[in-house]
Scaffold this motif. Sequence first.
Motif, mmCIF file in Angstrom:
data_model
loop_
_atom_site.group_PDB
_atom_site.id
_atom_site.type_symbol
_atom_site.label_atom_id
_atom_site.label_comp_id
_atom_site.label_asym_id
_atom_site.label_seq_id
_atom_site.Cartn_x
_atom_site.Cartn_y
_atom_site.Cartn_z
ATOM 1 N N ALA A 282 65.101 -56.284 -23.310
ATOM 2 C CA ALA A 282 66.351 -56.290 -24.383
ATOM 3 C C ALA A 282 65.887 -55.285 -25.483
ATOM 4 O O ALA A 282 66.782 -54.636 -25.955
ATOM 5 C CB ALA A 282 66.502 -57.525 -24.752
ATOM 6 N N GLU A 283 64.730 -55.378 -26.074
ATOM 7 C CA GLU A 283 64.472 -54.619 -27.236
ATOM 8 C C GLU A 283 64.390 -53.021 -26.832
ATOM 9 O O GLU A 283 64.965 -52.192 -27.608
ATOM 10 C CB GLU A 283 63.054 -54.837 -27.841
ATOM 11 N N ILE B 128 66.106 -51.685 -24.376
ATOM 12 C CA ILE B 128 67.316 -51.196 -23.969
ATOM 13 C C ILE B 128 68.443 -50.840 -25.292
ATOM 14 O O ILE B 128 69.014 -50.131 -25.568
ATOM 15 C CB ILE B 128 68.152 -52.232 -23.327
ATOM 16 N N PHE B 129 68.191 -52.026 -26.176
ATOM 17 C CA PHE B 129 69.121 -51.993 -27.484
ATOM 18 C C PHE B 129 68.635 -50.848 -28.442
ATOM 19 O O PHE B 129 69.654 -50.635 -29.333
ATOM 20 C CB PHE B 129 69.598 -53.378 -27.899
ATOM 21 N N SER B 130 67.186 -50.705 -28.310
ATOM 22 C CA SER B 130 66.936 -49.565 -29.439
ATOM 23 C C SER B 130 66.944 -48.192 -28.794
ATOM 24 O O SER B 130 66.573 -47.268 -29.365
ATOM 25 C CB SER B 130 65.296 -49.960 -29.784
ATOM 26 N N GLY B 131 67.416 -48.152 -27.541
ATOM 27 C CA GLY B 131 67.702 -46.767 -26.894
ATOM 28 C C GLY B 131 66.277 -46.227 -26.627
ATOM 29 O O GLY B 131 66.210 -44.949 -25.995
ATOM 30 N N LYS B 132 65.162 -47.094 -26.295
ATOM 31 C CA LYS B 132 64.004 -46.189 -25.831
ATOM 32 C C LYS B 132 63.924 -46.171 -24.494
ATOM 33 O O LYS B 132 63.301 -45.255 -24.025
ATOM 34 C CB LYS B 132 62.878 -47.219 -26.430
ATOM 35 N N ALA B 133 64.327 -47.127 -23.506
ATOM 36 C CA ALA B 133 64.132 -47.004 -22.255
ATOM 37 C C ALA B 133 65.042 -47.390 -21.327
ATOM 38 O O ALA B 133 66.051 -48.439 -21.945
ATOM 39 C CB ALA B 133 62.868 -47.400 -21.761
ATOM 40 N N ARG B 134 65.259 -47.182 -20.196
ATOM 41 C CA ARG B 134 66.453 -47.972 -19.450
ATOM 42 C C ARG B 134 65.704 -48.855 -18.346
ATOM 43 O O ARG B 134 64.473 -48.402 -17.876
ATOM 44 C CB ARG B 134 67.089 -47.044 -18.507
ATOM 45 N N VAL C 27 62.869 -60.620 -23.027
ATOM 46 C CA VAL C 27 62.960 -59.883 -24.646
ATOM 47 C C VAL C 27 62.252 -58.302 -24.761
ATOM 48 O O VAL C 27 62.997 -57.777 -25.367
ATOM 49 C CB VAL C 27 61.922 -60.928 -25.147
ATOM 50 N N ASN D 264 57.343 -46.880 -20.504
ATOM 51 C CA ASN D 264 56.826 -45.800 -21.479
ATOM 52 C C ASN D 264 56.333 -44.686 -20.689
ATOM 53 O O ASN D 264 56.098 -43.614 -21.355
ATOM 54 C CB ASN D 264 55.511 -46.504 -22.092
ATOM 55 N N THR E 207 57.353 -41.779 -17.713
ATOM 56 C CA THR E 207 58.281 -41.597 -16.607
ATOM 57 C C THR E 207 57.951 -40.313 -15.879
ATOM 58 O O THR E 207 58.616 -39.908 -14.864
ATOM 59 C CB THR E 207 59.424 -41.044 -17.330
#
Lengths: 146, 386
Positions: free
Chosen positions: A96-97, A99-105, A93, A55, A57
Amino acid sequence: MGKAVRGTFICAMFCLLPQLFPVVFAAADPILVVANPSLKTQLNKEDLKEIFLGNKTMVDSRRVIPVDQARTSKLRKEFYQFLVGKSPVEMNVYWAEQIFSGKARIPSVVPDDQAVIQYVSSNSDAIGYVSRSADTKNVTVLMLLQ
Amino acid sequence: MGRLPYSNYQRAFLHTLFFSLFLFVSNESYGVEFSWNGFGSLYAIQPLQSDIYLTQPETLGHTNFVDGSHLGLNVASDLGAGWSARLQLLASGETLPVGSRPDWKLTADWFYVTYNPFEGLKLSVGRQIFPNWLVSEVIDVGFLYPWRKPPRLVYSIAPFKSFNGLQVEYRHLLGGGLSVIGSLFGGNEKMSATLSDGTEVHIDINNLVGATVVLEGDGWKVRGMLARKEEQGHAATGLFSVSGPIGRPILSDNSAHTIACTLGGRYDKNNIVAYAEGGIKRGSNSTIVANTGQPFLHSQTGGYGSVGYRLGKFLPWLMYAYGDWTLGIAGGNGKAQVKSVGVDYRLADSVVLKAQLDNQISENDTMGLSRTGTANTISVGLDAIF
């Protein structure tokens, strides 16, 4: 007889408690939070948590890149349990959320203390965590988690 | 001329091949680094009676492996100087009328570039997820929610999941683990719908604008969304009974619009996993479909609640969902409710085995969400991430 049964039950519960609540009873070793020597900043636990949750960076207008230890590492498990209060499965989990929601790497992963020190010392924005026994002469210790 | 069976396999393979080649060349020639993550679901859905309904594969009267199964790939790249790019490909089963051969399609749900000028602010341009619901952003990643799919009766309020446009998002950390995220978005989308008589309708969604607000803390999240969009439909196949020849606009007024509002929350802490969400959509009544006297855009409301409790690797759960709608194109109203019960078992850190029983009761359905009457289905499957 009744007292003996009750006594046995209480002893058994005391023996079982560490199994039921391993985090509370774990004798966790201190964990060192390390950064590249060029990253001169003061971090608190909340900042650190946000950095390792993807959250946050930037610190003091400067980019920070968290680096993780191997997924199976005991230190990683203790680090996240202490910092975020989540188990490895829960962190899996969470990421995964993200990454797949595009919020953070997801942070880069290296195998052990030595690799974290090497990564952090050669990357000016990096921040990682190592066990107390690690050789930290090439990095800056920002915080001691205990 | 009939379509070739499973022709989309070849197309999907070619697209994947070209995309992989593009990534390889980018990596080798320009040193751009990519991170890859994938997800997949494999389901078998069995109706418990022989009745069928045209547009719902679960109730085709035989075991269906296509509707709940898919494979996705998420690729992210940090381009430097605050820029990043993200792509998500999805290979999934295609929903087709009874009698058609099952086929697969490959779609790019997301393909956008993000600029992050300072902490918390993101500007994204390209094809991106329509943030209508709690689960919208991970709608195909079944690993991340308890059910096989989010409830169709409710999520069909937003009949599309991606749009082409712009999104501005700002995240503010409030301290104490709390954060608030606000976003504004706008764009366009094209979608197709198959009516119960087999007619395919293409709908252009224009001037989509909306906003979301999310408040999240440790293990919980509350969010709301408000959006407005304009729509225009065309009959694409056959003669559309209310419109005329192929391709002719079925509207007499281009200003037809809908306004949708959703509100929901999730709690996942102390072994309790709970979701509650509701939505309402209202279509403009001023626009009438040519020759029918029916309004073009339908109105719909829906909601669901789900609660589960983690018992080690098991997560038993219950869900209740309802939907209520009026349909403009074909006329008529509908109402339905679904009661579901299921259990998830975590086979490994990244694999969940799920079993689910659904009981759906529908009244006066004309929308194709289910047959009228009762429909029971059982589904078993796996959701994984890698």
